[in-house]
Design a protein around this motif. Structure first.
Motif, PDB file in Angstrom:
ATOM      1  N   CYS A  11     -13.393 -22.033 -20.732  1.00 46.51           N
ATOM      2  CA  CYS A  11     -13.065 -21.727 -19.020  1.00 46.51           C
ATOM      3  C   CYS A  11     -11.650 -21.002 -18.801  1.00 46.51           C
ATOM      4  O   CYS A  11     -12.157 -19.955 -18.181  1.00 46.51           O
ATOM      5  N   TYR A  12     -10.743 -21.233 -19.313  1.00 50.59           N
ATOM      6  CA  TYR A  12      -9.541 -20.602 -19.481  1.00 50.59           C
ATOM      7  C   TYR A  12      -9.752 -18.897 -19.681  1.00 50.59           C
ATOM      8  O   TYR A  12      -9.246 -18.174 -19.244  1.00 50.59           O
ATOM      9  N   MET A  13     -10.501 -18.823 -20.869  1.00 49.38           N
ATOM     10  CA  MET A  13     -10.514 -17.431 -21.209  1.00 49.38           C
ATOM     11  C   MET A  13     -11.412 -16.506 -20.339  1.00 49.38           C
ATOM     12  O   MET A  13     -11.052 -15.606 -19.762  1.00 49.38           O
ATOM     13  N   ASN A  14     -12.461 -17.211 -19.957  1.00 48.67           N
ATOM     14  CA  ASN A  14     -13.566 -16.551 -19.422  1.00 48.67           C
ATOM     15  C   ASN A  14     -13.124 -16.341 -17.897  1.00 48.67           C
ATOM     16  O   ASN A  14     -13.404 -15.089 -17.377  1.00 48.67           O
ATOM     17  N   ALA A  15     -12.516 -17.160 -17.323  1.00 51.94           N
ATOM     18  CA  ALA A  15     -11.857 -17.095 -15.803  1.00 51.94           C
ATOM     19  C   ALA A  15     -10.782 -15.839 -15.832  1.00 51.94           C
ATOM     20  O   ALA A  15     -10.818 -15.032 -14.737  1.00 51.94           O
ATOM     21  N   GLY A  43      -8.827 -22.795 -32.050  1.00 51.78           N
ATOM     22  CA  GLY A  43      -9.704 -23.936 -32.012  1.00 51.78           C
ATOM     23  C   GLY A  43     -10.474 -24.094 -30.694  1.00 51.78           C
ATOM     24  O   GLY A  43     -10.670 -22.898 -29.964  1.00 51.78           O
ATOM     25  N   ASP A  44     -11.077 -25.082 -30.509  1.00 53.96           N
ATOM     26  CA  ASP A  44     -11.898 -25.384 -29.401  1.00 53.96           C
ATOM     27  C   ASP A  44     -11.300 -26.220 -28.249  1.00 53.96           C
ATOM     28  O   ASP A  44     -12.088 -26.634 -27.233  1.00 53.96           O
ATOM     29  N   GLU A  45      -9.938 -26.529 -28.189  1.00 57.14           N
ATOM     30  CA  GLU A  45      -8.995 -27.252 -27.496  1.00 57.14           C
ATOM     31  C   GLU A  45      -9.054 -26.571 -26.189  1.00 57.14           C
ATOM     32  O   GLU A  45      -9.099 -25.280 -26.060  1.00 57.14           O
ATOM     33  N   GLN A  46      -8.835 -27.203 -24.839  1.00 63.45           N
ATOM     34  CA  GLN A  46      -8.403 -26.697 -23.733  1.00 63.45           C
ATOM     35  C   GLN A  46      -7.328 -25.959 -23.726  1.00 63.45           C
ATOM     36  O   GLN A  46      -6.317 -26.664 -24.342  1.00 63.45           O
ATOM     37  N   GLN A  47      -7.109 -25.011 -23.029  1.00 67.88           N
ATOM     38  CA  GLN A  47      -5.891 -24.152 -23.066  1.00 67.88           C
ATOM     39  C   GLN A  47      -5.374 -23.722 -21.721  1.00 67.88           C
ATOM     40  O   GLN A  47      -6.274 -23.920 -20.754  1.00 67.88           O
ATOM     41  N   ASP A  48      -4.230 -23.316 -21.504  1.00 69.24           N
ATOM     42  CA  ASP A  48      -3.943 -22.908 -20.138  1.00 69.24           C
ATOM     43  C   ASP A  48      -4.151 -21.517 -19.867  1.00 69.24           C
ATOM     44  O   ASP A  48      -4.109 -20.397 -20.636  1.00 69.24           O
ATOM     45  N   ALA A  49      -4.807 -20.954 -18.739  1.00 68.77           N
ATOM     46  CA  ALA A  49      -5.442 -19.717 -18.736  1.00 68.77           C
ATOM     47  C   ALA A  49      -4.201 -18.638 -18.483  1.00 68.77           C
ATOM     48  O   ALA A  49      -4.325 -17.604 -18.803  1.00 68.77           O
ATOM     49  N   ILE A 109     -27.319 -20.638 -23.060  1.00 66.27           N
ATOM     50  CA  ILE A 109     -26.106 -21.055 -22.915  1.00 66.27           C
ATOM     51  C   ILE A 109     -25.530 -21.249 -21.605  1.00 66.27           C
ATOM     52  O   ILE A 109     -25.937 -20.405 -20.628  1.00 66.27           O
ATOM     53  N   ASP A 110     -25.150 -22.301 -21.287  1.00 66.91           N
ATOM     54  CA  ASP A 110     -24.457 -22.457 -19.952  1.00 66.91           C
ATOM     55  C   ASP A 110     -23.377 -21.401 -19.576  1.00 66.91           C
ATOM     56  O   ASP A 110     -22.534 -21.195 -20.471  1.00 66.91           O
ATOM     57  N   THR A 111     -23.535 -20.879 -18.376  1.00 73.05           N
ATOM     58  CA  THR A 111     -22.660 -19.725 -18.069  1.00 73.05           C
ATOM     59  C   THR A 111     -21.712 -20.351 -16.955  1.00 73.05           C
ATOM     60  O   THR A 111     -21.882 -21.320 -16.372  1.00 73.05           O
ATOM     61  N   GLN A 112     -20.607 -19.461 -16.713  1.00 74.02           N
ATOM     62  CA  GLN A 112     -19.417 -19.783 -15.658  1.00 74.02           C
ATOM     63  C   GLN A 112     -19.475 -18.821 -14.793  1.00 74.02           C
ATOM     64  O   GLN A 112     -19.611 -17.751 -14.928  1.00 74.02           O
ATOM     65  N   LEU A 124     -19.988 -15.195 -18.162  1.00 75.91           N
ATOM     66  CA  LEU A 124     -19.895 -15.326 -19.588  1.00 75.91           C
ATOM     67  C   LEU A 124     -20.066 -16.638 -20.031  1.00 75.91           C
ATOM     68  O   LEU A 124     -19.864 -17.738 -19.519  1.00 75.91           O
ATOM     69  N   PRO A 125     -20.602 -16.653 -21.345  1.00 81.70           N
ATOM     70  CA  PRO A 125     -21.048 -18.080 -21.733  1.00 81.70           C
ATOM     71  C   PRO A 125     -19.552 -18.931 -22.372  1.00 81.70           C
ATOM     72  O   PRO A 125     -18.907 -18.252 -22.668  1.00 81.70           O
TER      73      PRO A 125
END
Length: 336
Positions: free
Chosen positions: A64-68, A136-142, A333-336, A57-58
């Motif tokens: 990253c928290y959402m994709n994982a 927003g685009d801030e880091q969040q907790d998975a 786009i970079d993927t994870q 997923l891009p």
């Protein structure tokens, strides 16, 4: 690894029953012209080798928290089959979160990263409409994202049931993640007991220094002393213990990596935690523990293409793909 563990790796237009190089073409069709099921293991293995650069997923901005979290959920066939159940996400029903989650799942094996990015933004917006921290685009907790997502899915499911759209089918969140705990409070003076039942969808465990996940589980269920006024005697102390009344199909465990020091400052715990291959729960269950709910069988349910592979074969395949390190084409786009 979780990106290859779902059904949708086969959902590519124009490739309904791909042939395996290891299976002769004549073996796919009988003399009557009927279509026979090819070797699932050979198909899954070869198909994954061809499509490994398209999996994932891009990242649409610190997501990253959402994709994982999504990749883990997409590997749960019983859960995702209910999310994708026909009729659940009709536009007039307003089931926006179900539709967004289903769309991302269906598109995750596609090589069109821009399309997947748009679908992820739609899903993220659907969650943020109720919980603004994810707007927003801030880091969040998975784990926080998982808790909010499951809570909103449960609310949306209940809304659909009230409108008669789902008949008597069980909520996919409740049937896969929810479990019940029995909390017992015992007076230390007279022994009087008070029982109550609580519903959980995860366990938040303290980290035991130099310990294992099993140690953290034992620490969680260890009886504790609390100040409590007894209703039968003048006692002011009670012991509180917990037991599992039911087991979930999927047990979600959060390890609490932060604690407060003496100055009330957050401190991250760097201790390693060993995770055993098997987690024993028998010591923490009531005698007549309730097993996970039976899976609802519907016409829309399907079996993932990798279900024909053993766990060892799936791990071997995931490691092989991860070590290949194929670089994406320029401009993607970079993927994870």
């Amino acid at each position: 690894a979780t990106a290859i563990a779902g059904e949708s790796i086969w959902d590519v237009p124009g490739e309904r029953t791909p042939k395996s190089p290891n299976v002769p073409a004549s073996s796919h069709h009988g003399t009557s012209g009927s279509l026979h099921r090819p070797d699932i293991r050979s198909q899954a293995w070869n198909r994954c080798r061809r499509d490994d650069t398209q999996l994932g997923l891009p990242n649409i901005g610190n997501t990253c928290y959402m994709n994982a979290t999504l990749q883990c959920l997409f590997g749960l066939h019983h859960f995702i089959n209910k999310i994708r159940r026909p009729g659940v996400w009709r536009p007039e029903l307003g089931s926006h979160l179900f539709k967004s989650l289903s769309d991302v799942h269906s598109a995750r094996a596609s090589g069109n990263m821009h399309h997947k990015a748009e679908l992820l933004r739609t899903l993220k917006m659907a969650v943020a409409n109720t919980f603004g921290d994810f707007s927003g685009d801030e880091q969040q907790d998975a784990h926080e994202f998982l808790s909010v997502l499951l809570s909103q899915l449960k609310e949306e499911w209940e809304s659909l049931k009230r409108r008669g759209a789902l008949d008597a089918h069980a909520c996919p969140v409740e049937s896969n993640f929810d479990f019940r705990l029995q909390v017992t409070r015992t007076c230390c003076r007279c022994g009087a007991q008070v029982f109550r039942t609580e519903v959980y969808s995860h366990l938040s465990l303290d980290i035991v220094p130099q310990g294992t996940l099993q140690d953290s589980l034992r620490h969680y269920f260890k009886p504790t002393q609390v100040e409590c006024r007894c209703e039968r005697c003048p006692g002011q102390q009670a012991s509180v213990s917990m037991k599992l009344l039911s087991l979930p199909r999927v047990l979600v465990i959060q390890l609490k990596r932060f604690s407060m020091d003496s100055s009330w400052n957050l401190r991250k715990l760097e201790s390693r935690t060993k995770i055993p291959q098997e987690l024993a729960l028998n010591l923490h269950c009531v005698q007549n523990i309730e097993a996970p709910r039976e899976v609802d069988k519907t016409a829309g349910d399907s079996i993932g293409p990798l279900d024909g592979l053993s766990e060892e074969e799936q791990i071997k395949l995931a490691i092989e793909l991860s070590l290949k390190g194929s670089a994406p084409p320029p401009g993607t786009i970079d993927t994870q």
